[in-house]
Design an enzyme around this catalytic site. Structure first.
Site, short mmCIF file in Angstrom:
data_model
loop_
_atom_site.label_atom_id
_atom_site.label_comp_id
_atom_site.label_asym_id
_atom_site.label_seq_id
_atom_site.Cartn_x
_atom_site.Cartn_y
_atom_site.Cartn_z
N THR A 42 -10.54 32.31 90.53
CA THR A 42 -10.30 32.12 91.65
C THR A 42 -11.47 33.31 92.35
OG1 THR A 42 -8.61 30.92 91.45
CG2 THR A 42 -8.80 31.49 93.23
N SER A 88 -16.41 34.73 81.08
CA SER A 88 -16.51 34.33 79.25
C SER A 88 -15.61 32.35 79.40
CB SER A 88 -15.86 35.02 78.69
OG SER A 88 -15.48 34.20 77.65
N LYS A 136 -0.50 20.99 103.99
CA LYS A 136 0.51 21.62 103.14
C LYS A 136 0.98 22.37 104.65
CE LYS A 136 3.37 25.65 100.98
NZ LYS A 136 2.37 26.64 99.67
#
Ligand SMILES: Cc1cc2nc3c(=O)[nH]c(=O)nc-3n(C[C@H](O)[C@H](O)[C@H](O)COP(=O)(O)OP(=O)(O)OC[C@H]3O[C@@H](n4cnc5c(N)ncnc54)[C@H](O)[C@@H]3O)c2cc1C
Length: 517
Positions: free
Chosen positions: A18, A43, A82
């Site tokens: 992220t 990776s 939310k």
């Protein structure tokens, strides 16, 4: 912004979680064209941390700056809305309060609403604080609609965030960034080369022998801190003594309960359990302290309370709360888990990534790397982390629980001076001191102070300038208006259906601006 010497500046982002893809998206969109040549290496063999589903409202403003369409983003990341976080059993067993993304009432004659509420409590005509918060009432009824820009409407008194699949968000931002020219390399870094004169990072070497050079390196390599720690040995300030949780189990399950427009954090014997509803599943996790419980007990406590069968094997995570002694050192800026970690109790890690990207853009270096940029970045980002840290500690420390060793420890521990001061000030006068850096505004502190049963000794005497009759009517009108507005709102699940059907226009930046910078 100064012209970089021999532009463009070569930027290498190390890591594609992220943090890596938010940084790639932010820099590629917000720096001037041809200002920087941005590459990212990641990776798949190592993978990402694979958790991080709940956010705070700031993220809407990040997405809006990127020009992301909210409906498209919500569909592709399986996001829900939310309105806040419900805290159960924190101060006392059986307690429940919601930290809402919104205000409690409005100031009256420049005196904060909570001071009038404290007076009304003393005089016996106050309802519970929740009644004066529309997002809490709506959340308790599983309702959601968008905030309004009309400041006379009760719908203008709240903001909102998302609960989403962070892996899908990273994929979303990868596509976004690659379309803006970010070059991605797949590969595992096995070595880092430093300049022998100034200690700056010159390049990294991949497993296949290829070498990637850059002027600025952004370390988004996760907890390992590949460049900031392993190469530059920056050091770490460990905050475990104040935030003793150091492990977690995370496991998704099918939705079998309500599609709540909020996350839940339920305190346990030696930590707490999260429930985060997404469109396609519920995320669950148990954050705990290995000093006060063991892995088997923690796993059982999590699995035994799931609302449906686990969808995968539980994932075990280890962490140490704290921050690098320098989040920017030489030509390496660390962002995300490589910079530091604050446990997810208030869903702040993605917000701290966003804040770091903002400060990096503010202080973007040229090839001279004037140390003043590094100094200021470290100062302000350090304050952001410390203030979130204090807010988190408050949840643990302001407890009356004495049923386990863990809670006895938290109740009795000595907290940082900065938090002790804030607590003392609030108890004395009901005031929350303002500051520029720090994500949580006054209303958030009120929510947690009152939610954790910390009350001022007395209310502000200026509240008495309003006649009792006027105040009583005002407060009754306010709670009625909130109840009425909530009852008119659609269910959260219905609003989501409309979002998925693209029936709703983009609302991404409506709501009270104070909840994001
Ligand atoms: C238990 C838990 C719960 C959480 N819940 C929340 C939440 O609800 N809300 C929230 O905001 N945050 C939450 N977080 C934090 C959130 O998960 C992270 O902030 C976020 O995922 C960013 O992680 P990252 O990108 O920094 O690191 P990672 O996801 O670990 O990514 C690291 C990247 O670096 C790459 N990499 C590493 N080493 C190498 C190498 N040698 N060569 C090449 N590439 C390499 C990896 O492949 C990967 O792409 C939570 C964290 C934990 C531990």
């Amino acid at each position: 912004m100064p012209e970089p010497i021999n532009k463009p500046m070569r930027v290498l982002i190390v890591g594609g979680g992220t943090a890596g893809w938010m940084t790639a998206a932010g820099l590629s969109k917000l720096l001037p064209a041809n200002y920087a040549d941005i590459q990212l290496v990641e990776s798949q063999q190592i993978g990402t941390v694979g958790v991080g589903e709940a956010t705070v409202p700031h993220i809407r403003f990040f997405n809006a700056k990127l020009g992301i369409d909210e409906n498209d983003f919500m569909r592709k990341t399986k996001a829900t809305f939310k309105l806040g976080i419900e805290f159960c059993d924190w101060s006392r067993l059986g307690d429940s309060y919601i930290h809402p993304f919104g205000e409690y009432g409005k100031d009256i004659d420049s005196v904060p609403f909570h001071q009038h509420w404290l007076r009304a409590q003393q005089e016996g005509f106050a309802e519970k604080l929740e009644s004066y918060s529309l997002p809490i009432i709506a959340a308790r009824e599983d309702k959601f609609s968008f905030p309004s820009m009309d400041i006379s409407s009760p719908l203008s008194t709240f903001s909102y965030a998302y609960q989403f699949d962070a892996g899908l968000y990273a994929q979303y931002l990868r596509k976004f960034s690659e379309e803006l020219g970010v070059k991605r390399t797949e590969g595992k870094i096995i070595d880092t080369q430093l300049n022998s004169e100034n200690g700056f990072v010159n390049s990294v070497t991949l497993e296949d022998g290829s070498v990637l050079e850059a002027d600025l390196f952004i370390d988004c390599s996760g907890f390992r801190g590949l460049l900031i720690e392993q190469a530059l040995k920056t050091g770490y300030d460990d905050w475990t003594k104040w935030l003793p949780c150091d492990r977690a189990f995370a496991v998704p399950c099918e939705t079998n309960g309500p599609l709540t427009p909020y996350s839940t954090a339920t305190a346990k014997d030696a930590g707490w359990i999260w429930r985060i509803p997404l469109q396609h599943r519920v995320g669950n996790g148990h954050v705990y302290s290995s000093a006060f419980t063991n892995d088997d007990q923690a796993l059982n406590a999590l699995v035994n309370q799931l609302e449906s069968a686990p969808q995968t094997e539980p994932k075990k995570l280890f962490f140490k709360t704290g921050i690098r002694k320098k989040t920017w050192s030489k030509n390496v800026v660390s962002i995300g888990l490589s910079a530091g970690f604050l446990e997810p109790l208030e869903s702040t890690s993605i917000m701290l990534i966003q804040v770091a990207i903002g400060y990096l853009l503010d202080m973007f270096p040229d090839k001279n790397f004037d140390p003043v940029n590094e100094t200021e970045f470290n100062r302000v980002l350090g304050l952001e982390y410390e203030r979130v840290r204090d807010f988190l500690i408050l949840h643990y420390h302001a407890t009356e629980r004495d049923d386990t060793e863990f809670w006895n420890y938290c109740r009795n521990m000595q907290v940082p001076d900065s938090l002790a001061y804030r607590m003392q000030l609030f108890k004395e006068s009901g005031v929350v001191s303002h500051y520029k850096e720090g994500a949580f505004l006054d209303a958030s502190w009120y929510a947690v102070f009152f939610g954790q049963n910390i009350y001022p000794q007395n209310y502000d005497p200026r509240a008495d300038k309003v006649s009792r009759d006027v105040l009583e009517k005002h407060m009754a009108l306010l709670s009625n208006a909130n109840r009425q507005s909530a009852s008119n709102m659609p269910l959260h699940s219905l609003t989501l259906q409309d979002v998925n059907a693209n029936k709703i226009i983009n609302h991404a930046v409506a709501g009270i601006p104070g909840h994001a910078r």
